[in-house]
Design an enzyme around this catalytic site. Sequence first.
Site, PDB file in Angstrom:
ATOM      1  N   LYS A  19     -32.306 -37.782 -37.797  1.00 56.85           N
ATOM      2  CA  LYS A  19     -32.390 -38.764 -36.718  1.00 56.85           C
ATOM      3  C   LYS A  19     -33.321 -39.868 -37.160  1.00 56.85           C
ATOM      4  O   LYS A  19     -34.226 -39.631 -37.973  1.00 56.85           O
ATOM      5  CB  LYS A  19     -32.960 -38.101 -35.453  1.00 56.85           C
ATOM      6  CG  LYS A  19     -32.589 -38.804 -34.179  1.00 56.85           C
ATOM      7  CD  LYS A  19     -31.131 -38.540 -33.862  1.00 56.85           C
ATOM      8  CE  LYS A  19     -30.779 -38.820 -32.435  1.00 56.85           C
ATOM      9  NZ  LYS A  19     -29.570 -38.071 -32.052  1.00 56.85           N
TER      10      LYS A  19
HETATM   11  N1  GLU Z   1     -26.599 -39.765 -31.612  1.00 56.92           N
HETATM   12  C1  GLU Z   1     -25.507 -38.854 -31.394  1.00 56.92           C
HETATM   13  C2  GLU Z   1     -26.035 -37.460 -31.180  1.00 56.92           C
HETATM   14  O1  GLU Z   1     -27.150 -37.266 -30.773  1.00 56.92           O
HETATM   15  C3  GLU Z   1     -24.419 -38.964 -32.447  1.00 56.92           C
HETATM   16  C4  GLU Z   1     -24.784 -38.560 -33.836  1.00 56.92           C
HETATM   17  C5  GLU Z   1     -23.704 -38.839 -34.876  1.00 56.92           C
HETATM   18  O2  GLU Z   1     -22.588 -39.202 -34.520  1.00 56.92           O
HETATM   19  O3  GLU Z   1     -24.038 -38.661 -36.034  1.00 56.92           O
HETATM   20  O4  GLU Z   1     -25.316 -36.498 -31.315  1.00 56.92           O
END
Ligand code: GLU
Length: 433
Positions: A124
């Site tokens: 993240k």
């Molecule tokens: N931000 C989204 C999540 O928390 C998507 C992550 C992604 O598609 O890599 O799952």
Amino acid sequence: MSATSDHSRLETSHDEGVSVFDRARKLFLRYAEPLELETRHPGQGLPERLVIPDKSIIFRLSLQMDDGSIRFFQAYRVQFNDERGPYKGGVRFHPDVTLDEVTALAFWMYIKTAVVDVPFGGAKGGITVDYKSLSRAERERLTKKFAVVLCREVGQEVDIPAPDVNTGEQEMAWMLDAWRNTTGVYQRGAVTGKPLDLGGSLGRREATGKGGVIVLLEAAREAGIDPSGATAAVQGWGNAGQYAALELAKHGVRIITVSDSQAAIRSRDGLHVPALIDHKQQTGSVAHFPGSEPVDHGTVLTSKCDFLIPAALEDSIDETVAPHVQARFISEVANGPTTPRASRMLFDQGVTVIPDVLANAGGVLVSYFEWVQNRQEYYWSQEDVADRMTTKMKSAYEQVARVATENAVSLRQAAYQIAIDRVARAALERGGQ
Ligand code: GLU
């Protein structure tokens, strides 16, 4: 400019409420206990290997504002675990972003990718910034700077960012452009959640909200509940909340109350979802939506309804809120909306909670489809994406529900057990580091 730090301190005296990541890690260790990782695989460093992030990148960004002044922002990318595949996870631009939060979100990402069985790990990123207050030109400069600093840390085989809170197709396009310009390589698969013109996937935009509803309706169907005529409350009116509401409305569910960061509204007859999406687009808030009445922010979570969709930030449902929840089902479209203590209370109250690591996995699932399409440079139809997504989400739900029933545990504990088992197996197969 950039530094790395690890989290080798496994024991901590923090109480619940102090650190999101500490709580997430404690919960993980509790759920890992029945798997007896240490007894079955002595000396392999499990589960420590699964609760310490691989790499935390902390960096400062400077941004030239439109008026010529320079401002500084704190930025992060945490690459938590890549046992099962390249790091994967979104990028959040929000004033409350901290290393602790990004670490927890990265941790949940690798659990989520394992729950829906896509070949990724978890990561993240984020910038601590009031992004909405920036001009469009400032946003572009900031996003591209963020991407440039990370250009040697990402790539379609390494770490693949995607949208999260306050980021979307535009930010992904800017990041792709920044990498193209710094590396000379046009590698579409290095980021997902892109605009269609740049190799995005049909169905990605709605994936998170829609996925949360697919699993919710599976759970309701098993309990003999017909969605048509049921009622729902949605907390958070960003991408995920809006698409969850649209999907619910498609199945005949009445959305009776909704909130965003500024206001909360209610209509006993049901809110017209497409009109409310337009209203938010035009006015910037759900406030003053024609035909609705304003209500207290908190009442959205405690409204009498069948389905509750938390689609905002972490810790919305804590132990003060949990006893007042009247919904029968919760689908956690947000990441970490329920504290561990509240989670236990809801389980005891008989509320069915579809945990975030399953409920919002539709986003990363369609990100995976996008990545596959980018690698093949061959693009699927809307129906192909929708069919594959529905099949995968339903099968993940069935596996989680089966383990929960067999072991008489919550869906959350079952999802974690499945994920921990998968990641631990991959770790053992890969051997020591
Ligand atoms: N931000 C989204 C999540 O928390 C998507 C992550 C992604 O598609 O890599 O799952």
